[in-house]
Scaffold this motif. Sequence first.
Motif, PDB file in Angstrom:
ATOM      1  N   SER A 411      -0.566  -0.955 -36.005  1.00  0.00           N
ATOM      2  CA  SER A 411      -0.630  -0.821 -34.554  1.00  0.00           C
ATOM      3  C   SER A 411      -2.073  -0.490 -34.195  1.00  0.00           C
ATOM      4  CB  SER A 411       0.309   0.285 -34.055  1.00  0.00           C
ATOM      5  OG  SER A 411      -0.042   1.534 -34.627  1.00  0.00           O
ATOM      6  N   PHE A 412      -2.516  -0.977 -33.040  1.00  0.00           N
ATOM      7  CA  PHE A 412      -3.897  -0.762 -32.599  1.00  0.00           C
ATOM      8  C   PHE A 412      -3.914   0.243 -31.451  1.00  0.00           C
ATOM      9  CE2 PHE A 412      -4.397  -4.419 -35.119  1.00  0.00           C
ATOM     10  CZ  PHE A 412      -5.747  -4.678 -35.325  1.00  0.00           C
ATOM     11  N   TRP A 413      -4.863   1.173 -31.513  1.00  0.00           N
ATOM     12  CA  TRP A 413      -5.017   2.193 -30.474  1.00  0.00           C
ATOM     13  C   TRP A 413      -6.466   2.153 -30.014  1.00  0.00           C
ATOM     14  CZ3 TRP A 413      -0.744   5.114 -28.955  1.00  0.00           C
ATOM     15  CH2 TRP A 413       0.394   4.918 -29.740  1.00  0.00           C
ATOM     16  N   PHE A 414      -6.663   1.740 -28.757  1.00  0.00           N
ATOM     17  CA  PHE A 414      -8.023   1.556 -28.234  1.00  0.00           C
ATOM     18  C   PHE A 414      -8.288   2.501 -27.070  1.00  0.00           C
ATOM     19  CE2 PHE A 414     -10.966  -0.088 -25.121  1.00  0.00           C
ATOM     20  CZ  PHE A 414     -12.049  -0.484 -25.895  1.00  0.00           C
ATOM     21  N   CYS A 415      -9.479   3.115 -27.088  1.00  0.00           N
ATOM     22  CA  CYS A 415      -9.943   3.906 -25.954  1.00  0.00           C
ATOM     23  C   CYS A 415     -11.431   3.636 -25.792  1.00  0.00           C
ATOM     24  CB  CYS A 415      -9.691   5.397 -26.176  1.00  0.00           C
ATOM     25  SG  CYS A 415     -10.114   6.407 -24.712  1.00  0.00           S
ATOM     26  N   GLY A 416     -11.807   3.193 -24.622  1.00  0.00           N
ATOM     27  CA  GLY A 416     -13.200   2.852 -24.363  1.00  0.00           C
ATOM     28  C   GLY A 416     -13.307   1.989 -23.126  1.00  0.00           C
ATOM     29  N   HIS A 439      -2.294  -0.711 -28.065  1.00  0.00           N
ATOM     30  CA  HIS A 439      -2.171   0.358 -27.079  1.00  0.00           C
ATOM     31  C   HIS A 439      -3.559   0.661 -26.518  1.00  0.00           C
ATOM     32  CE1 HIS A 439       1.901   1.207 -28.669  1.00  0.00           C
ATOM     33  NE2 HIS A 439       1.341   0.929 -29.830  1.00  0.00           N
ATOM     34  N   GLN A 440      -3.681   0.618 -25.200  1.00  0.00           N
ATOM     35  CA  GLN A 440      -4.990   0.827 -24.586  1.00  0.00           C
ATOM     36  C   GLN A 440      -4.915   1.902 -23.521  1.00  0.00           C
ATOM     37  OE1 GLN A 440      -6.862  -2.743 -23.128  1.00  0.00           O
ATOM     38  NE2 GLN A 440      -8.611  -1.655 -22.243  1.00  0.00           N
ATOM     39  N   GLU A 441      -5.796   2.867 -23.616  1.00  0.00           N
ATOM     40  CA  GLU A 441      -5.900   3.907 -22.586  1.00  0.00           C
ATOM     41  C   GLU A 441      -6.672   3.342 -21.405  1.00  0.00           C
ATOM     42  OE1 GLU A 441      -4.511   6.633 -21.868  1.00  0.00           O
ATOM     43  OE2 GLU A 441      -5.743   8.394 -22.274  1.00  0.00           O
ATOM     44  N   LEU A 442      -6.065   3.394 -20.204  1.00  0.00           N
ATOM     45  CA  LEU A 442      -6.731   2.902 -18.997  1.00  0.00           C
ATOM     46  C   LEU A 442      -7.294   4.100 -18.248  1.00  0.00           C
ATOM     47  CD1 LEU A 442      -4.070   0.294 -17.798  1.00  0.00           C
ATOM     48  CD2 LEU A 442      -6.128  -0.118 -19.152  1.00  0.00           C
ATOM     49  N   PHE A 443      -8.347   4.677 -18.821  1.00  0.00           N
ATOM     50  CA  PHE A 443      -8.861   5.944 -18.293  1.00  0.00           C
ATOM     51  C   PHE A 443      -9.733   5.688 -17.067  1.00  0.00           C
ATOM     52  CE2 PHE A 443     -10.947  10.142 -18.566  1.00  0.00           C
ATOM     53  CZ  PHE A 443      -9.825  10.911 -18.761  1.00  0.00           C
ATOM     54  N   ASN A 444      -9.053   5.323 -15.971  1.00  0.00           N
ATOM     55  CA  ASN A 444      -9.757   5.065 -14.702  1.00  0.00           C
ATOM     56  C   ASN A 444      -8.881   5.616 -13.599  1.00  0.00           C
ATOM     57  OD1 ASN A 444     -11.135   4.132 -12.495  1.00  0.00           O
ATOM     58  ND2 ASN A 444     -11.412   2.055 -13.299  1.00  0.00           N
ATOM     59  N   MET A 445      -9.282   6.718 -13.001  1.00  0.00           N
ATOM     60  CA  MET A 445      -8.435   7.424 -12.058  1.00  0.00           C
ATOM     61  C   MET A 445      -8.671   7.025 -10.614  1.00  0.00           C
ATOM     62  SD  MET A 445      -6.572   9.047 -14.068  1.00  0.00           S
ATOM     63  CE  MET A 445      -6.722   8.820 -15.826  1.00  0.00           C
ATOM     64  N   ARG A 446      -9.288   5.881 -10.363  1.00  0.00           N
ATOM     65  CA  ARG A 446      -9.459   5.430  -8.992  1.00  0.00           C
ATOM     66  C   ARG A 446      -9.498   3.904  -8.936  1.00  0.00           C
ATOM     67  NH1 ARG A 446     -15.470   6.856  -6.939  1.00  0.00           N
ATOM     68  NH2 ARG A 446     -14.777   5.510  -5.267  1.00  0.00           N
TER      69      ARG A 446
END
Length: 446
Positions: A411-416, A439-446
């Motif tokens: 499984s792939f886990w991406f953050c960036g 799996h990708q973190e969508l670290f954008n709160m706006r």
Amino acid sequence: MLRNIKLSLWGFLIGLSGLWILANLSLPETLNFKAIRDLFIQYSGVIAMGTMSIAMVLALRPVWLEPWLGGLDKSYRLHKWLGISALTGSVLHWLAKNVPHWAIDLGLMERGARGPRPDPATLSAAQQFFNELRKPAEFVGEWVFYAVVLLIALALIKRFPYRLFAKTHKLLAVAYLALVFHTIVLLDFAAWTKPLGIFMGLLLLAGTVSAVLVLTNQIGKKRQVEGTIETQLHFPQMKVLETSILLKDGWKGHKSGQFAFVNFDAKEGQHPFTIASAWNAKDPHITFITKGLGDYTDLLPEQLHSGNKVNVEGPYGCFTFDDNKKRQIWIGGGIGITPFIARMKQLAQHQGGQAIDLFHSATELAPEALEKLTADATAANVTLHVMIDSRDGFLTGEKIRNAVPDWQSASFWFCGPAGFGSVLRKDMSANGLPKGAFHQELFNMR
């Protein structure tokens, strides 16, 4: 999990449209331009207020929705899409109301004959009351529309400072309450006794409660804990700051990969940061690694000092490495390495049975930071691959496949950076990676 938020958005729009169609099956006897226009005004208004109501509910950061949506980061993405849908519906609603008047003024259309007005004696007291409020409701709706367009536009402009965005975006709750009044008065009165009216009533009630909670600063209040900055480690070359905070009682713990909203400065307000430490209830410290990416984060090394009081709200997010794969491949782009540091610290305490390869792609990496990262990887039994752009070139799917021959079983886990993650996901999928394995973190709160 992007699939779930797409399903949620389109499912809601289709379901609301279905209820509107059901409420209007008995079409007017004369289906002329005015009748079609009136129907479209009602439909666009229902879509605009329906989507805005759900967006207001999501503004409360409901943790109970995270498992379905895939985390608060995905919830905010849905919140954004709902906001754009509400804006689109509002613009169409406004155009449908005003374009015919403009066309008549320009001589492009003839003013149609007014239909017979209902006899007030035949109307119920509620209908008469609503009729008396039509003019104020129309006035409020038009002027609030302009404010909503401006506020949503500011939210979508990335260059607009985050601290100002947070304050102006809150004004949408005030605008929403005004539009609730507009909607209650101007929605076709007969619709209130139909499924559409009942559903809209529930949406408006939920949105109203949410707006009041937003305006009274109740968002996440029960998940907030005070803390004190104890230590800091600054890497000037990388513009990175590591801050360790001692939390007071109340923090219920967190999983690796989750994030929190941190208030270092009351004037600036909360900012979201990924947690870079494993949780130990006997040693209630929490660590954040921040990178200077703007006017606020650039100044943190100068503004933060040991002993400063902070407020931490959370935890949030579902980027928690939970799966049954025998192998995982982690990819941290730049400051996106943070959740993987937290996971390695947890694995150092409680070893798992998975084979893990961590790819860290960065423009530069200070020797001290590399030393700490290597130590964390060794303690967690993680195979570390460091890729410096100027030395190794950009990280690609091909390089990952060459480094990990059995990548298809992982499984792939991406953050960036989001674009970087999207390119990698498409490349790996094109080469046979099963759906749902990235799996990708969508670290954008706006």
